[in-house]
Enzyme design. Structure first.
Site, PDB file in Angstrom:
ATOM      1  N   LYS A   1     -57.143  10.146 -16.200  1.00  0.00           N
ATOM      2  CA  LYS A   1     -56.767  10.032 -17.043  1.00  0.00           C
ATOM      3  C   LYS A   1     -56.092   8.713 -16.825  1.00  0.00           C
ATOM      4  O   LYS A   1     -55.350   7.934 -16.191  1.00  0.00           O
ATOM      5  CB  LYS A   1     -55.315  10.512 -17.568  1.00  0.00           C
ATOM      6  CG  LYS A   1     -54.302   9.919 -19.004  1.00  0.00           C
ATOM      7  CD  LYS A   1     -53.431  10.885 -18.835  1.00  0.00           C
ATOM      8  CE  LYS A   1     -51.824  10.767 -18.457  1.00  0.00           C
ATOM      9  NZ  LYS A   1     -50.786  11.570 -18.693  1.00  0.00           N
TER      10      LYS A   1
ATOM     11  N   ASP B   1     -49.226  19.932 -16.541  1.00  0.00           N
ATOM     12  CA  ASP B   1     -48.985  18.473 -16.722  1.00  0.00           C
ATOM     13  C   ASP B   1     -47.006  18.806 -15.956  1.00  0.00           C
ATOM     14  O   ASP B   1     -46.637  20.127 -16.586  1.00  0.00           O
ATOM     15  CB  ASP B   1     -48.829  18.363 -17.765  1.00  0.00           C
ATOM     16  CG  ASP B   1     -48.462  16.648 -17.820  1.00  0.00           C
ATOM     17  OD1 ASP B   1     -47.827  16.191 -16.493  1.00  0.00           O
ATOM     18  OD2 ASP B   1     -49.261  15.573 -18.558  1.00  0.00           O
TER      19      ASP B   1
HETATM   20  C1  R5P Z   1     -47.340  11.146 -17.812  1.00  0.00           C
HETATM   21  O1  R5P Z   1     -47.722  10.868 -17.023  1.00  0.00           O
HETATM   22  C2  R5P Z   1     -46.807  12.915 -17.590  1.00  0.00           C
HETATM   23  O2  R5P Z   1     -46.362  13.517 -16.406  1.00  0.00           O
HETATM   24  C3  R5P Z   1     -47.309  13.279 -19.009  1.00  0.00           C
HETATM   25  O3  R5P Z   1     -48.813  13.261 -19.161  1.00  0.00           O
HETATM   26  C4  R5P Z   1     -46.858  12.836 -19.720  1.00  0.00           C
HETATM   27  O4  R5P Z   1     -45.740  12.573 -20.158  1.00  0.00           O
HETATM   28  C5  R5P Z   1     -47.271  13.772 -21.165  1.00  0.00           C
HETATM   29  O5  R5P Z   1     -47.398  12.843 -22.599  1.00  0.00           O
HETATM   30  P1  R5P Z   1     -48.167  12.960 -23.199  1.00  0.00           P
HETATM   31  O6  R5P Z   1     -48.042  15.181 -24.458  1.00  0.00           O
HETATM   32  O7  R5P Z   1     -47.205  12.724 -25.367  1.00  0.00           O
HETATM   33  O8  R5P Z   1     -49.713  12.499 -23.193  1.00  0.00           O
END
Ligand code: R5P
Length: 288
Positions: free
Chosen positions: A189, A215
């Site tokens: 990502k 996540d």
């Molecule tokens: C970021 O590094 C975290 O692990 C999550 O991937 C992130 O906070 C997700 O945020 P969102 O839902 O705004 O994409």
């Protein structure tokens, strides 16, 4: 032992007190007309081990101040030991100075918790394990991933593939996958702006398979939406998303569902309609 329920974590505090077989104290928490926070612990905690439960989710600043006041008050009222249980540790994503002059907010919050008089800290799936090194008191980061894996195992998925939403979630995906004896991988990502990410497909072939995106936090949903788009292109069968902390701001859940994600599975570190997995047994085990 007494469990003190902060207003952001009432449900989890109740479940924890039940699991530990101890008294639950519901503090009086109010706002003064000028927005300041009033806190009162109405039961005796003198000589007790007091566990203050408070996630610092939205409204993050109010919840953080309430946490500080509860910890300080429990200590001041003579608790023998005060555990700060912060199931969702807000500000953790600002753990570095990404641009010159920025606050290292995660570190500052650690100082605040310690300064309030906490004798130990417990949290769940903090964004970066490294943050725990800011504490001089004993500090433990528990993982809800096995619990999530056990929940997913009951969904009877077809040839499940467990994919970390990014490299940081690879270890999380591994723990989930172990509960299902499934394959795991991660998405590559790149974040373009705070709300826009580009996700590149990884090596696992997901065609005709059920896939779970893993996540620590789902916030705006941007990461999951992008991952789902990639999975659809690769002809995945059913797509699920699972996280520990359902931050889910604004219409994130709607966006995720519109992207073809069948279900979001999360824990009760933050109270939300997706919080189907309770971390109470995990925390009770750690406290015992
Ligand atoms: C970021 O590094 C975290 O692990 C999550 O991937 C992130 O906070 C997700 O945020 P969102 O839902 O705004 O994409």
């Amino acid at each position: 032992m007494k469990v003190i329920a902060g207003s952001a974590s009432g449900l989890l505090a109740g479940r924890l007190a039940k699991a530990l077989g101890c008294q639950l104290i519901k503090p009086e928490v109010r706002r003064f007309p000028d927005s300041e926070t009033y806190v009162r612990i109405p039961k005796d905690v003198k000589g007790e081990h007091a566990v203050v439960v408070q996630s610092t989710c939205a409204p993050a600043n109010d919840n953080l101040v309430e946490l500080y006041l509860l910890l300080d008050t429990a200590k001041d009222l003579g608790a023998r030991c005060v555990t700060a249980l912060v199931p969702y540790f807000g500000y953790a994503r600002q753990d570095k100075r990404f641009k010159p002059g920025e606050a290292i907010s995660a570190r500052a919050v650690c100082k605040l918790v310690e300064r309030a008089g906490a004798d130990e800290l417990l949290t769940v799936d903090i964004h970066e394990d490294e943050i725990m090194k800011n504490f001089a008191i004993p500090a433990h980061n528990l993982s809800a991933m096995s619990l999530i894996g056990r929940y997913l195992a009951k969904l009877h998925m077809r040839a499940p593939a467990i994919l970390g939403a990014d490299q940081g979630s690879l270890a999380r995906a591994r723990r989930v996958a172990a509960e299902l004896a499934a394959e795991y991988d991660y998405f590559e990502k790149t974040r373009l702006t705070p709300t826009k990410v580009v996700t590149k497909p990884k090596r696992l072939d997901v065609a005709k398979r059920d896939v779970v995106i893993i996540d620590d936090i789902i916030s705006t949903g941007g990461t999951v939406v992008e991952a789902a788009r990639v999975l659809k292109k690769q002809k995945a069968r059913k797509i699920y998303a699972a996280c520990t902390h359902p931050v889910l701001v604004n219409n994130a859940l709607k966006k995720i569902s519109a992207a073809g994600v069948l279900k979001v599975i999360a824990t009760d570190t933050i109270e939300h309609k997706t919080s189907t997995v309770s971390v109470a047994p995990l925390i009770a085990g750690a406290i015992r």
